[in-house]
Design a protein around this motif. Structure first.
Motif, PDB file in Angstrom:
ATOM      1  N   PRO A   1       0.824  -1.202   0.000  1.00 39.20           N
ATOM      2  CA  PRO A   1       0.000   0.000   0.000  1.00 39.20           C
ATOM      3  C   PRO A   1       0.860   1.254   0.000  1.00 39.20           C
ATOM      4  O   PRO A   1       1.968   1.276   0.547  1.00 39.20           O
ATOM      5  CB  PRO A   1      -0.800  -0.127   1.299  1.00 39.20           C
ATOM      6  CG  PRO A   1       0.011  -1.035   2.168  1.00 39.20           C
ATOM      7  CD  PRO A   1       0.684  -1.985   1.238  1.00 39.20           C
ATOM      8  N   ARG A   2       0.340   2.290  -0.621  1.00 44.77           N
ATOM      9  CA  ARG A   2       1.082   3.538  -0.690  1.00 44.77           C
ATOM     10  C   ARG A   2       1.149   4.193   0.681  1.00 44.77           C
ATOM     11  O   ARG A   2       0.159   4.275   1.403  1.00 44.77           O
ATOM     12  CB  ARG A   2       0.395   4.482  -1.677  1.00 44.77           C
ATOM     13  CG  ARG A   2       1.132   5.790  -1.884  1.00 44.77           C
ATOM     14  CD  ARG A   2       0.434   6.659  -2.907  1.00 44.77           C
ATOM     15  NE  ARG A   2      -0.851   7.145  -2.414  1.00 44.77           N
ATOM     16  CZ  ARG A   2      -1.715   7.817  -3.153  1.00 44.77           C
ATOM     17  NH1 ARG A   2      -1.456   8.047  -4.415  1.00 44.77           N
ATOM     18  NH2 ARG A   2      -2.854   8.224  -2.640  1.00 44.77           N
ATOM     19  N   ARG A   3       2.331   4.657   1.034  1.00 51.54           N
ATOM     20  CA  ARG A   3       2.472   5.392   2.288  1.00 51.54           C
ATOM     21  C   ARG A   3       1.855   6.774   2.149  1.00 51.54           C
ATOM     22  O   ARG A   3       1.850   7.354   1.073  1.00 51.54           O
ATOM     23  CB  ARG A   3       3.948   5.509   2.665  1.00 51.54           C
ATOM     24  CG  ARG A   3       4.586   4.190   3.050  1.00 51.54           C
ATOM     25  CD  ARG A   3       6.050   4.347   3.375  1.00 51.54           C
ATOM     26  NE  ARG A   3       6.800   4.801   2.192  1.00 51.54           N
ATOM     27  CZ  ARG A   3       8.100   5.080   2.214  1.00 51.54           C
ATOM     28  NH1 ARG A   3       8.780   4.998   3.332  1.00 51.54           N
ATOM     29  NH2 ARG A   3       8.713   5.471   1.115  1.00 51.54           N
ATOM     30  N   SER A   4       1.336   7.284   3.235  1.00 53.43           N
ATOM     31  CA  SER A   4       0.699   8.595   3.202  1.00 53.43           C
ATOM     32  C   SER A   4       1.082   9.391   4.437  1.00 53.43           C
ATOM     33  O   SER A   4       1.331   8.834   5.501  1.00 53.43           O
ATOM     34  CB  SER A   4      -0.828   8.440   3.145  1.00 53.43           C
ATOM     35  OG  SER A   4      -1.464   9.706   3.252  1.00 53.43           O
ATOM     36  N   TYR A   5       1.138  10.714   4.240  1.00 53.92           N
ATOM     37  CA  TYR A   5       1.341  11.591   5.389  1.00 53.92           C
ATOM     38  C   TYR A   5       0.071  11.715   6.226  1.00 53.92           C
ATOM     39  O   TYR A   5       0.114  12.216   7.351  1.00 53.92           O
ATOM     40  CB  TYR A   5       1.769  12.989   4.908  1.00 53.92           C
ATOM     41  CG  TYR A   5       3.193  13.037   4.405  1.00 53.92           C
ATOM     42  CD1 TYR A   5       4.268  13.080   5.280  1.00 53.92           C
ATOM     43  CD2 TYR A   5       3.463  13.058   3.039  1.00 53.92           C
ATOM     44  CE1 TYR A   5       5.571  13.136   4.822  1.00 53.92           C
ATOM     45  CE2 TYR A   5       4.767  13.105   2.566  1.00 53.92           C
ATOM     46  CZ  TYR A   5       5.815  13.148   3.458  1.00 53.92           C
ATOM     47  OH  TYR A   5       7.108  13.196   3.006  1.00 53.92           O
ATOM     48  N   ASP A   6      -1.067  11.307   5.661  1.00 51.95           N
ATOM     49  CA  ASP A   6      -2.354  11.396   6.358  1.00 51.95           C
ATOM     50  C   ASP A   6      -2.621  12.811   6.855  1.00 51.95           C
ATOM     51  O   ASP A   6      -3.017  13.025   8.012  1.00 51.95           O
ATOM     52  CB  ASP A   6      -2.412  10.401   7.524  1.00 51.95           C
ATOM     53  CG  ASP A   6      -2.458   8.955   7.033  1.00 51.95           C
ATOM     54  OD1 ASP A   6      -3.107   8.701   6.002  1.00 51.95           O
ATOM     55  OD2 ASP A   6      -1.845   8.095   7.687  1.00 51.95           O
ATOM     56  N   GLN A   7      -2.389  13.766   5.962  1.00 48.49           N
ATOM     57  CA  GLN A   7      -2.679  15.166   6.279  1.00 48.49           C
ATOM     58  C   GLN A   7      -3.605  15.714   5.202  1.00 48.49           C
ATOM     59  O   GLN A   7      -3.367  15.505   4.007  1.00 48.49           O
ATOM     60  CB  GLN A   7      -1.393  15.995   6.320  1.00 48.49           C
ATOM     61  CG  GLN A   7      -0.441  15.589   7.422  1.00 48.49           C
ATOM     62  CD  GLN A   7       0.834  16.415   7.410  1.00 48.49           C
ATOM     63  OE1 GLN A   7       0.919  17.442   6.741  1.00 48.49           O
ATOM     64  NE2 GLN A   7       1.837  15.964   8.148  1.00 48.49           N
TER      65      GLN A   7
ATOM     66  N   CYS B   1      -4.085  18.183   3.232  1.00 50.27           N
ATOM     67  CA  CYS B   1      -3.353  19.325   2.687  1.00 50.27           C
ATOM     68  C   CYS B   1      -2.912  18.934   1.283  1.00 50.27           C
ATOM     69  O   CYS B   1      -2.427  17.814   1.074  1.00 50.27           O
ATOM     70  CB  CYS B   1      -2.150  19.633   3.576  1.00 50.27           C
ATOM     71  SG  CYS B   1      -0.881  20.669   2.830  1.00 50.27           S
ATOM     72  N   SER B   2      -3.078  19.829   0.318  1.00 49.60           N
ATOM     73  CA  SER B   2      -2.748  19.483  -1.060  1.00 49.60           C
ATOM     74  C   SER B   2      -1.254  19.226  -1.237  1.00 49.60           C
ATOM     75  O   SER B   2      -0.852  18.386  -2.060  1.00 49.60           O
ATOM     76  CB  SER B   2      -3.222  20.588  -2.015  1.00 49.60           C
ATOM     77  OG  SER B   2      -2.604  21.828  -1.690  1.00 49.60           O
ATOM     78  N   VAL B   3      -0.404  19.936  -0.475  1.00 50.60           N
ATOM     79  CA  VAL B   3       1.037  19.683  -0.558  1.00 50.60           C
ATOM     80  C   VAL B   3       1.355  18.274  -0.077  1.00 50.60           C
ATOM     81  O   VAL B   3       2.121  17.530  -0.708  1.00 50.60           O
ATOM     82  CB  VAL B   3       1.820  20.735   0.253  1.00 50.60           C
ATOM     83  CG1 VAL B   3       3.307  20.377   0.290  1.00 50.60           C
ATOM     84  CG2 VAL B   3       1.631  22.124  -0.329  1.00 50.60           C
TER      85      VAL B   3
END
Length: 208
Positions: free
Chosen positions: A3-9, A11-13
């Motif tokens: 699975p793709r890692r995510s910042y889980d924020q 925010c578009s950046v």
């Protein structure tokens, strides 16, 4: 596929970095801005990347809608990777990163690899107008599609047709332009770039 890692924020950046923040991803985009490339060609022009990492990044980029893979018709019968419309939208991102990175470029280190076409994006930033430009360096030849609205913006090797302008220069001049120490017009006036061709772009450069 992991699975793709995510910042889980929210925010578009952060969302953008979820897709392109991994090491090598934007450099793969840089290579694919030249048009469809075979895996072996990508690996050859990304010195330092492992085969596992390159394969993983290409799978992630395809999943995220930035690249597509297709099979060439016979006699080629090889698979190539190419940018989608969404992937091509990263061109101004790479241009902005290149501008921001000028200050840290410095002199070439003994360990630095170099490919002639890596000078394509800095020159593309520096040229105005529209037209096909062939660039001859000591390290090799590439061509630019200045002002191209769609499709590849540069390519390795000679221009596929008679170019609107042909530029002969050395990598030092290219580096100075990339670092913002010179403009193309100033280098032409100083005799550091030889311009030939009958196109509008060639005439504008000779008259600048």
């Amino acid at each position: 596929m992991s699975p793709r890692r995510s910042y889980d924020q929210y925010c578009s950046v952060a969302r953008a970095l979820d897709a392109v923040g991994d090491r090598w991803t934007l450099l793969i985009v840089r290579e694919l801005l030249a048009g469809p490339r075979r895996y072996t060609d990508l690996h050859a022009d990304l010195p330092g990347v492992s085969t596992d990492v390159l394969a993983s990044r290409l799978k992630d980029m395809e999943r995220d809608g930035m690249t597509a893979r297709r099979r060439l018709p016979p006699p080629g019968a090889a698979y190539v990777y190419e940018l989608t419309a969404r992937g091509r939208e990263l061109l101004p991102v790479l241009q902005a990163l290149g501008t921001w990175g000028q200050a840290g470029l410095g002199e070439r280190r003994p360990t630095d690899a170099v490919r002639a076409h890596w000078f394509a994006l800095p020159l593309l930033r520096a040229l105005e107008g529209e037209g096909l430009v062939e660039v001859l360096l000591g390290e090799g030849t590439f061509h630019l599609r200045v002002g191209a609205g769609d499709g590849p913006v540069y390519g390795d090797g000679p221009a596929p047709r008679d170019p609107d302008a042909r530029l002969v220069l050395d990598s030092g001049t290219c580096t100075a332009i990339g670092r913002g120490e010179s403009t193309v017009a100033a280098a032409v006036r100083a005799g550091r770039i030889e311009v030939t061709g009958d196109g509008t772009l060639a005439k504008a450069l000779r008259e600048a």
